[in-house]
Design a protein around this motif. Sequence first.
Motif, short mmCIF file in Angstrom:
data_model
loop_
_atom_site.label_atom_id
_atom_site.label_comp_id
_atom_site.label_asym_id
_atom_site.label_seq_id
_atom_site.Cartn_x
_atom_site.Cartn_y
_atom_site.Cartn_z
N GLN A 24 0.82 -1.20 0.00
CA GLN A 24 0.00 0.00 0.00
C GLN A 24 0.86 1.26 0.00
O GLN A 24 0.56 2.23 -0.70
CB GLN A 24 -0.93 -0.01 1.21
CG GLN A 24 -2.04 -1.06 1.11
CD GLN A 24 -2.85 -1.16 2.39
OE1 GLN A 24 -2.68 -2.06 3.20
NE2 GLN A 24 -3.75 -0.22 2.59
N ALA A 81 -0.07 7.04 3.59
CA ALA A 81 -0.56 5.69 3.28
C ALA A 81 -0.18 4.70 4.38
O ALA A 81 -0.97 3.81 4.74
CB ALA A 81 0.02 5.23 1.94
N ALA A 85 -2.80 2.52 6.65
CA ALA A 85 -2.74 1.06 6.68
C ALA A 85 -2.57 0.54 8.10
O ALA A 85 -3.23 -0.43 8.51
CB ALA A 85 -1.59 0.58 5.80
#
Length: 521
Positions: A24, A81, A85
């Motif tokens: 990710q 990100a 996550a």
Amino acid sequence: MTDHLEVRSGAYYDSVSLMQVSRQVAGAPGVAAAQVAMATELNLDVIAGMGFSVPAGVQPNDLVVAIRAEDENGVASGLTALETALAALRSAGSQAGGFGEAPAPRTLGRAVAVGAANLALVSVPGQYATVEAYDAIDRGVSVMLFSDNVPVEDEVRLKDAAAARDILVMGPDCGTAVVAGVALGFANVVERGPVGIVAASGTGAQQAMALLDAAGLGVSHCLGVGGRDLSATVGGRSTRQALAALAADESTEAIIVVSKPPAAQVLADLEAYAGELGKPVHWATLGTGRPDLTAAVEAFLEARGQAVPTWPSWPAHDSRDPLDPLDAATGASGRYLRGLFCGGTLADEAMLVAGAQLGGIRSNIPLAPELALDADLRADDHVVIDFGDDGLTRGRAHPMIDPTLRLERVAAEGSDPTCGVLLLDLVLGHGAHPDPGPELADAIRGAREAARSGGRELPVVVSLTGTRGDPQDLAATAAALSAAGASVHLSNAEATRTALSLLSDLPADLLSDTDPLGGPR
């Protein structure tokens, strides 16, 4: 490029979760590369190999974040990100319950005791996995040992210890299990039903579940036992335990054993043992002269008096413009089959099926030692590569999560005039890439265009393992691959035979008098 490295002390996450987190972060805008991993020796070597300088004194329980980006904005994008996550992981953990105000357990054994569990999942680097598994066994619970790179001697000891406690060790390198409807590791979404599966193979189990799902049959449990369990060294120890457990399970009416090519004596001993259990046991064990997985499932259905369906397939849609010079290929084709797989058992099956016509096939997981590829994984020959093999996943996410290496090789085969047909697999389900179809479709389209620009056609065939309930959407994924020009098949054996049929004008000198194992027919 701008590099960012930080160490977060005491921030532990399991390795499977961090594989997804790394992907990710790497996919964030402006990020060129990323590795988010616990500071084990292996992971530190990988991060250093990327060109990052890791400070001295980090501990295995520290989280290392390494991001390479186009600029500071890219680093910020990657960190955003990352936090998203990690927050999702923490949220998932908090929804699982917790233990009130008590401190979190610091050992697996303590976690088992506090949570009253009867199954522990171990997913840590191989050098630590044995100790953690023993901790669970000592507490009297079965273990799913997801970790790979565990010495076979430790595997035997763990399985003997488990048998003494009448519990089960699934693994090591057990990637797939379904227990009472709960998917563990890489597993497909299947309905509950009467079929129990014992699997010395992850993708082999998934192929069997996908075919059973297409035939309208559900699964009671799928118990993985690790890819080495039916070897002469391990002797089927966990397979015996799993067979006994399923024989005692009221919801299981019949059992299928799925395996890579087993040791002959081990298989014979297990067949004799299974005959004493009082429930029908069917064998989907690959090997020269034995049925492929699809044929084995078909035999199982026939034995139950159930009709064998036409296995789903999706034809290639060719969108070429005959007036476009790029599309005006001569029709000339390369000479060789190239199989690029994420699943080791699917690769084994492809080599056995294709080898019956082509002879021995070169591979990094060869069916015979003399067929082994060199380290560069290249040969002017028929080649099948398992990108999920341990040698290609050290410090790297499994290709079912991160397909980068395979996508690079797809592109290379498109430009290789010796490649006549490209055979690929794609495995859906929990744990895998959330939407792998578009990336693979783009790679297929690019490879075919590269081949046409070189004046040849490149047929592509995809073995698509999945079920109607999988989160990636089986039908939509198949449609994307078909639109890119690939012939798509639910059955891996059918996909392989289709690829052989497309190896156009196969020269006589490519047909061999040797069997798939490289010896004389």
